[in-house]
Design a protein around this motif. Sequence first.
Motif, short mmCIF file in Angstrom:
data_model
loop_
_atom_site.label_atom_id
_atom_site.label_comp_id
_atom_site.label_asym_id
_atom_site.label_seq_id
_atom_site.Cartn_x
_atom_site.Cartn_y
_atom_site.Cartn_z
N CYS A 91 0.83 -1.21 0.00
CA CYS A 91 0.00 0.00 0.00
C CYS A 91 0.86 1.26 0.00
N LEU A 92 1.99 1.22 0.71
CA LEU A 92 2.88 2.37 0.76
C LEU A 92 3.44 2.67 -0.63
N VAL A 93 3.84 1.65 -1.37
CA VAL A 93 4.35 1.85 -2.73
C VAL A 93 3.27 2.42 -3.63
N ILE A 94 2.08 1.85 -3.58
CA ILE A 94 0.97 2.31 -4.42
C ILE A 94 0.64 3.76 -4.13
N PHE A 95 0.62 4.14 -2.86
CA PHE A 95 0.29 5.52 -2.49
C PHE A 95 1.32 6.49 -3.06
N ASN A 96 2.59 6.14 -2.98
CA ASN A 96 3.63 7.03 -3.48
C ASN A 96 3.58 7.17 -5.00
N ILE A 97 3.24 6.10 -5.69
CA ILE A 97 3.07 6.19 -7.15
C ILE A 97 1.92 7.14 -7.48
N VAL A 98 0.82 7.04 -6.75
CA VAL A 98 -0.33 7.91 -6.97
C VAL A 98 0.01 9.36 -6.65
N VAL A 99 0.81 9.59 -5.61
CA VAL A 99 1.22 10.96 -5.25
C VAL A 99 2.01 11.58 -6.41
N ILE A 100 2.95 10.84 -6.99
CA ILE A 100 3.72 11.37 -8.11
C ILE A 100 2.81 11.66 -9.31
N MET A 101 1.87 10.76 -9.60
CA MET A 101 0.93 10.96 -10.70
C MET A 101 0.10 12.23 -10.49
N ARG A 102 -0.36 12.43 -9.26
CA ARG A 102 -1.19 13.60 -8.97
C ARG A 102 -0.37 14.88 -9.07
N ASP A 103 0.85 14.85 -8.57
CA ASP A 103 1.69 16.04 -8.62
C ASP A 103 2.00 16.43 -10.06
N VAL A 104 2.29 15.44 -10.91
CA VAL A 104 2.57 15.71 -12.32
C VAL A 104 1.34 16.32 -13.00
N GLN A 105 0.16 15.81 -12.64
CA GLN A 105 -1.06 16.36 -13.23
C GLN A 105 -1.31 17.80 -12.79
N LEU A 106 -1.15 18.07 -11.48
CA LEU A 106 -1.41 19.41 -10.97
C LEU A 106 -0.37 20.42 -11.46
N SER A 107 0.87 19.97 -11.63
CA SER A 107 1.94 20.88 -12.07
C SER A 107 2.11 20.87 -13.59
N LYS A 108 1.15 20.23 -14.30
CA LYS A 108 1.13 20.19 -15.77
C LYS A 108 2.41 19.60 -16.35
N GLY A 109 2.80 18.45 -15.80
CA GLY A 109 3.90 17.71 -16.36
C GLY A 109 5.27 18.04 -15.81
N VAL A 110 5.34 18.94 -14.83
CA VAL A 110 6.63 19.34 -14.26
C VAL A 110 6.92 18.49 -13.03
N PHE A 111 8.01 17.71 -13.08
CA PHE A 111 8.37 16.86 -11.96
C PHE A 111 9.03 17.69 -10.85
N SER A 112 8.71 17.36 -9.62
CA SER A 112 9.37 17.98 -8.47
C SER A 112 10.51 17.07 -8.03
N PRO A 113 11.77 17.51 -8.13
CA PRO A 113 12.89 16.65 -7.73
C PRO A 113 12.81 16.21 -6.27
N VAL A 114 12.37 17.13 -5.39
CA VAL A 114 12.30 16.80 -3.96
C VAL A 114 11.21 15.75 -3.72
N LEU A 115 10.04 15.95 -4.31
CA LEU A 115 8.95 14.98 -4.13
C LEU A 115 9.32 13.63 -4.72
N THR A 116 9.95 13.64 -5.89
CA THR A 116 10.38 12.39 -6.52
C THR A 116 11.36 11.64 -5.61
N LEU A 117 12.26 12.40 -4.97
CA LEU A 117 13.24 11.77 -4.08
C LEU A 117 12.57 11.22 -2.82
N VAL A 118 11.62 11.99 -2.25
CA VAL A 118 10.90 11.51 -1.07
C VAL A 118 10.17 10.21 -1.37
N CYS A 119 9.43 10.20 -2.48
CA CYS A 119 8.69 8.99 -2.85
C CYS A 119 9.64 7.83 -3.16
#
Length: 429
Positions: A211-239
């Motif tokens: 469940c922890l892995v799935i949640f982090n994948i969903v967090v990255i997907m949501r962040d990319v959608q909200l930021s219109k395709g811009v990855f956050s290096p810090v969030l990517t590293l946290v996940c």
Amino acid sequence: TSSRCSSGGICGSLKFAGCAVMRMMAELWGVLFPALKTLPIIAYIIMAPLLLTQSCTKKKCTIMAFPDLPTKFESYYDQRAVLIVLSTFCTHILLSFIPIKTRILPNGAKSRGNGVVTLLLFCLAIPAAVYLKYNVQLIYTLVRQLLATYTVLGVLLGGFLYIKSYYAPRSQRNSRTVGHFLTDFVEGREVTPRLGSLDLKSTLFRYSFICLVIFNIVVIMRDVQLSKGVFSPVLTLVCAFQIIYAVDFLWFEDSFYTTWEYTKQGTGLLVAGFYCTLPFYFAVISRIVMNYRTVMPWYCLVSISLLFLTGYIIRRASNNQKNAFRNNPSSLAVAHLESVPTSAGTRLLVGGWWGVIRHPNYAGDILVQLASALLCGFDHGLPWLFLGLSVLSLLVRSYEVEESCKQKYGLSWSNYAGRVKYKLIPKVF
């Protein structure tokens, strides 16, 4: 007592009444004291994940004020959340029977070594769900309802485990049970419960990390959608840190069966509730970084990554060393390491990582979690509170482990403690 309270006359009656009152007070205290000790633990199991989740939202993130808790029932219950929990939990139970590397455990259950395969199947379900136009991001938007549902599931599982323990063999009973309902309900009357060939403790633990892995994948997907395709290096590293931490357990799941947590700790509400809500503790860090778009220079990210890598190597290498030694002290991997004999017929490892400090795996764990907290920066106190709670829980566990070893090994443990003097930090503590 009866002979002292049997004198005749008024004095004898008063003495008898006094003894009866004292006896009643002692019995009442015997009932109330375990409850007084246990009720705060129950409250913590149920409320801590919710309070941590609500302490940091897009509107406010502080530990200086009590978090705003919604009062509407709909804020905690949603049919979609219940469906997600039940479907994923039941699917995980079914996938747990996939035979990859089967071996019989001491409690008679079977370890099938299928954690990584189960995780891959769950991960493949995400693109399949997107293709079928299911809203995968409900896992993020319904986080409070999911947490409430998992909390209820943990309580129900705790009750099931308590009832089941009365049918368990004596060899599986928890030595820490005291005969009081609340205490035994929380601590667990059985250490390694099984249902048929299914080992319940490891199954729940594996499910929480999936469940922890799935949640982090969903967090990255949501962040990319909200930021219109811009990855956050810090969030990517946290996940990435959290995914590595979870995958590590699934890859080396066999080593879990030799840990103190598996072999000694009772399986009750404390374990079931924590395993069910574990992903939400980790989610605090990723949600903070996502909500506040934490930004750091590249050299900070590199330094924090090296800190995480150092902690991970210490944790994994020490756990591998301990697992290899417990399974076969004569194996080439650990035969060269120094050890001392015990009165129980076993040996205590005083070489390698375990000759430097008594709990190198916990020390590595603390470094890993410190790296995650650093990625949040110093603008918010919640990640550091989370880190403090994690360190405190590891310290408590280290004392429990040592107390258990002291009772089991006696003088041999004292000799070991004299050889390896420090718990977590060489030359310091």
